[in-house]
Design an enzyme around this catalytic site. Structure first.
Site, PDB file in Angstrom:
ATOM      1  N   ILE A 178       4.190   9.043   8.287  1.00 21.34           N
ATOM      2  CA  ILE A 178       2.756   9.011   8.607  1.00 21.34           C
ATOM      3  C   ILE A 178       2.230   9.297  10.040  1.00 21.34           C
ATOM      4  O   ILE A 178       1.424   9.971  10.194  1.00 21.34           O
ATOM      5  CB  ILE A 178       2.160   7.767   7.875  1.00 21.34           C
ATOM      6  CG1 ILE A 178       2.383   7.679   6.391  1.00 21.34           C
ATOM      7  CG2 ILE A 178       0.436   7.526   8.394  1.00 21.34           C
ATOM      8  CD1 ILE A 178       2.035   6.307   5.956  1.00 21.34           C
ATOM      9  N   ASP A 210       9.325   5.234  19.007  1.00 23.17           N
ATOM     10  CA  ASP A 210      10.155   5.152  17.699  1.00 23.17           C
ATOM     11  C   ASP A 210      11.886   5.105  18.102  1.00 23.17           C
ATOM     12  O   ASP A 210      12.119   5.933  18.492  1.00 23.17           O
ATOM     13  CB  ASP A 210      10.250   6.389  16.821  1.00 23.17           C
ATOM     14  CG  ASP A 210      10.461   5.887  15.396  1.00 23.17           C
ATOM     15  OD1 ASP A 210      11.742   5.419  15.257  1.00 23.17           O
ATOM     16  OD2 ASP A 210      10.015   6.140  14.319  1.00 23.17           O
ATOM     17  N   CYS A 222      -3.082   0.931   9.922  1.00 27.59           N
ATOM     18  CA  CYS A 222      -3.120   1.168   8.492  1.00 27.59           C
ATOM     19  C   CYS A 222      -1.766   1.021   7.850  1.00 27.59           C
ATOM     20  O   CYS A 222      -1.531   1.760   6.947  1.00 27.59           O
ATOM     21  CB  CYS A 222      -3.720   2.544   8.290  1.00 27.59           C
ATOM     22  SG  CYS A 222      -5.471   2.643   8.623  1.00 27.59           S
ATOM     23  N   ARG A 280       0.809  -2.163   7.803  1.00 32.46           N
ATOM     24  CA  ARG A 280       1.004  -3.611   7.331  1.00 32.46           C
ATOM     25  C   ARG A 280       0.953  -4.428   8.219  1.00 32.46           C
ATOM     26  O   ARG A 280       0.732  -4.669   9.393  1.00 32.46           O
ATOM     27  CB  ARG A 280       2.696  -3.665   7.382  1.00 32.46           C
ATOM     28  CG  ARG A 280       3.398  -2.991   6.121  1.00 32.46           C
ATOM     29  CD  ARG A 280       2.865  -3.873   4.778  1.00 32.46           C
ATOM     30  NE  ARG A 280       3.389  -2.951   3.622  1.00 32.46           N
ATOM     31  CZ  ARG A 280       2.882  -2.026   2.728  1.00 32.46           C
ATOM     32  NH1 ARG A 280       1.773  -1.616   3.318  1.00 32.46           N
ATOM     33  NH2 ARG A 280       3.288  -1.649   1.900  1.00 32.46           N
ATOM     34  N   ASP A 286      -6.852  -2.083   7.766  1.00 33.00           N
ATOM     35  CA  ASP A 286      -6.605  -1.891   6.498  1.00 33.00           C
ATOM     36  C   ASP A 286      -5.660  -2.981   5.760  1.00 33.00           C
ATOM     37  O   ASP A 286      -5.778  -2.870   4.600  1.00 33.00           O
ATOM     38  CB  ASP A 286      -6.262  -0.504   6.096  1.00 33.00           C
ATOM     39  CG  ASP A 286      -6.305   0.186   4.838  1.00 33.00           C
ATOM     40  OD1 ASP A 286      -6.952  -0.196   4.303  1.00 33.00           O
ATOM     41  OD2 ASP A 286      -4.988   0.539   4.248  1.00 33.00           O
ATOM     42  N   GLU A 323      -2.999 -10.923   1.648  1.00 28.45           N
ATOM     43  CA  GLU A 323      -3.899 -10.253   1.097  1.00 28.45           C
ATOM     44  C   GLU A 323      -3.876 -10.557  -0.291  1.00 28.45           C
ATOM     45  O   GLU A 323      -3.120 -11.047  -0.961  1.00 28.45           O
ATOM     46  CB  GLU A 323      -3.237  -8.637   1.010  1.00 28.45           C
ATOM     47  CG  GLU A 323      -3.172  -8.116   2.296  1.00 28.45           C
ATOM     48  CD  GLU A 323      -2.922  -6.485   2.197  1.00 28.45           C
ATOM     49  OE1 GLU A 323      -2.638  -5.838   1.231  1.00 28.45           O
ATOM     50  OE2 GLU A 323      -2.775  -5.791   3.545  1.00 28.45           O
ATOM     51  N   HIS A 325      -7.090  -2.463   2.196  1.00 27.39           N
ATOM     52  CA  HIS A 325      -5.643  -1.834   1.700  1.00 27.39           C
ATOM     53  C   HIS A 325      -5.996  -0.709   0.832  1.00 27.39           C
ATOM     54  O   HIS A 325      -5.480  -0.485  -0.180  1.00 27.39           O
ATOM     55  CB  HIS A 325      -4.822  -2.741   1.162  1.00 27.39           C
ATOM     56  CG  HIS A 325      -3.313  -2.453   1.155  1.00 27.39           C
ATOM     57  ND1 HIS A 325      -2.383  -3.281   1.449  1.00 27.39           N
ATOM     58  CD2 HIS A 325      -2.823  -1.060   1.414  1.00 27.39           C
ATOM     59  CE1 HIS A 325      -1.108  -2.795   1.481  1.00 27.39           C
ATOM     60  NE2 HIS A 325      -1.395  -1.386   1.597  1.00 27.39           N
ATOM     61  N   LEU A 326      -6.963   0.210   1.664  1.00 22.16           N
ATOM     62  CA  LEU A 326      -7.136   1.640   0.842  1.00 22.16           C
ATOM     63  C   LEU A 326      -6.356   2.621   1.264  1.00 22.16           C
ATOM     64  O   LEU A 326      -6.620   3.787   0.848  1.00 22.16           O
ATOM     65  CB  LEU A 326      -8.815   1.661   1.203  1.00 22.16           C
ATOM     66  CG  LEU A 326      -9.802   0.907   0.471  1.00 22.16           C
ATOM     67  CD1 LEU A 326     -11.143   1.164   0.774  1.00 22.16           C
ATOM     68  CD2 LEU A 326      -9.561   0.577  -0.909  1.00 22.16           C
ATOM     69  N   GLY A 327      -5.410   2.783   2.100  1.00 24.03           N
ATOM     70  CA  GLY A 327      -4.916   3.599   2.482  1.00 24.03           C
ATOM     71  C   GLY A 327      -4.082   4.766   1.625  1.00 24.03           C
ATOM     72  O   GLY A 327      -4.154   5.891   1.875  1.00 24.03           O
ATOM     73  N   ALA A 328      -3.656   4.010   0.505  1.00 23.65           N
ATOM     74  CA  ALA A 328      -2.803   4.995  -0.369  1.00 23.65           C
ATOM     75  C   ALA A 328      -4.098   5.400  -1.484  1.00 23.65           C
ATOM     76  O   ALA A 328      -3.619   5.677  -2.638  1.00 23.65           O
ATOM     77  CB  ALA A 328      -1.658   4.273  -0.877  1.00 23.65           C
TER      78      ALA A 328
END
Ligand code: NAD
Ligand code: MLT
Length: 310
Positions: free
Chosen positions: A151, A170, A229, A231, A255, A260, A278-281
């Site tokens: 992502i 990273d 977006c 965790r 998100d 939750e 939690h709409l990311g997916a």
């Protein structure tokens, strides 16, 4: 032989149809841990999204259980150690919702910078307040991406097309690899001091828990904007709420939450924080992709083969 499979969170019909060609499938969502413990002994496989907590008790009670499938990327709702101890294979479907989560991140970034949710709420309430909702442009801003996986790098591509300068952190991606993707890689501490907007795209693990906290926020630019977006738990919610209220952080788009659905999240009810459940997916395309992927892997493993993503 007919397998028995329990689907305990919403799964797209395309996945259920594949399973039903070879197995008896029960779709039973919203079960408590006790209810799941009471029923799991009947099943060879359990398929979940993020709603079901697959605890050690559940895995222990699953005497026939051979496979746990996560229709999505994050496996933080599954006790992986317990699954390993009990010889249960866990697989996920990490690729199917990458673009959905990427597009949601971009939507959150644009909404955040142009106050779209707040302006919409204001107009729906009968107001016309143009000066209240002055925004900022993405053009020439520095975007700090923490986590340059699937992502993170898709977000980088899209943000580049807005003429943003992309910096990233990273620990598992070399600076050369990042540079190939147009990302200027640096330490997390440096990224925090340079970014106008920060977006996190890591898993929630011990190393990433609360990486955005009171101390790290203090090192950021005044007026930084923060997006999560990925965790809940990567950002310390209490620290972020204080920083937005004080104006140190100009705004946040969130998100995902530490709990939750959130019961008492300090992030809810602050005007400069926009939130989604939690709409990311949550796109038709992503849900179809992950359902098909996890259904195929489930049948493969029950048939004695290997999962693609373990
Ligand atoms: P990914 O595994 O492809 O990428 C994660 C990256 O994080 C990897 O490159 C890894 O090297 C990096 N990383 C690991 N530890 C790190 C650390 N300490 N600091 C910085 N980077 C670190 O995962 P992805 O598919 O890109 O997903 C990213 C996150 O988004 C996951 O938490 C996933 O669960 C979440 N997600 C959320 C939604 C949603 O609905 N909001 C949808 C899909 C994925
Ligand atoms: C994921 O990790 O894939 C997401 O959180 C999306 C989901 O729960 O479906």
């Amino acid at each position: 032989m007919t397998y028995t499979i329990l689907v305990s969170d919403e799964l797209a019909e395309e996945g259920i149809d594949i399973l039903r060609e070879h197995a008896m499938v029960d779709v039973n969502t919203g079960l408590s841990e006790d209810e799941l413990v009471a029923t799991i002994e009947n099943y060879d496989a359990l398929l979940v999204r993020s709603g079901t907590q697959v605890t050690e008790r559940v895995i222990e009670a699953g005497k026939k259980l051979r496979f746990i499938g996560r229709a999505g990327a994050g496996v933080d709702n599954i006790d992986m150690n317990a699954a390993t101890r009990h010889g249960v294979i866990v697989a996920n479907a990490p690729e199917g919702n990458t673009l959905a989560a990427t597009e949601h991140t971009m939507a959150m970034m644009q909404s955040l910078c142009r106050n779209i949710p707040q302006a919409n709420a204001s107009m729906q309430a009968g107001e016309w307040k143009r000066s209240k909702f002055m925004g900022v442009e993405l053009n020439e801003k520095t975007l700090g991406i923490v986590g340059l996986g699937r992502i993170g790098r898709e977000v980088a591509k899209r943000a580049s097309s807005f003429n943003m300068h992309i910096i990233g952190y990273d620990p598992f991606i070399s600076p050369d690899k990042a540079a190939e993707m147009g990302i200027d890689s640096m330490s997390l501490d440096t990224l925090f001091t340079k970014a106008d907007i920060i977006t996190v795209h890591t898993p929630l693990i011990k190393e990433t828990r609360h990486i955005i906290n009171e101390k790290t926020i203090a090192t950021m630019k005044n007026g930084v904007r923060i997006i999560n977006c990925a965790r809940g738990g990567i950002i310390d919610e209490a620290a972020l709420a204080v920083a937005v209220k004080s104006g140190k952080v100009a705004g946040a788009a969130i998100d995902v939450f530490e709990e939750e659905p959130p019961k008492d999240s300090p992030l809810i009810g602050i005007p400069n924080i926009i939130v989604t459940p939690h709409l990311g997916a949550s796109t038709v395309e992503a849900q179809k992709n992950v359902a098909i992927s996890i259904a195929r892997q489930c049948l493969e493993v029950l048939g004695g083969g290997d999962a693609k993503y373990v």
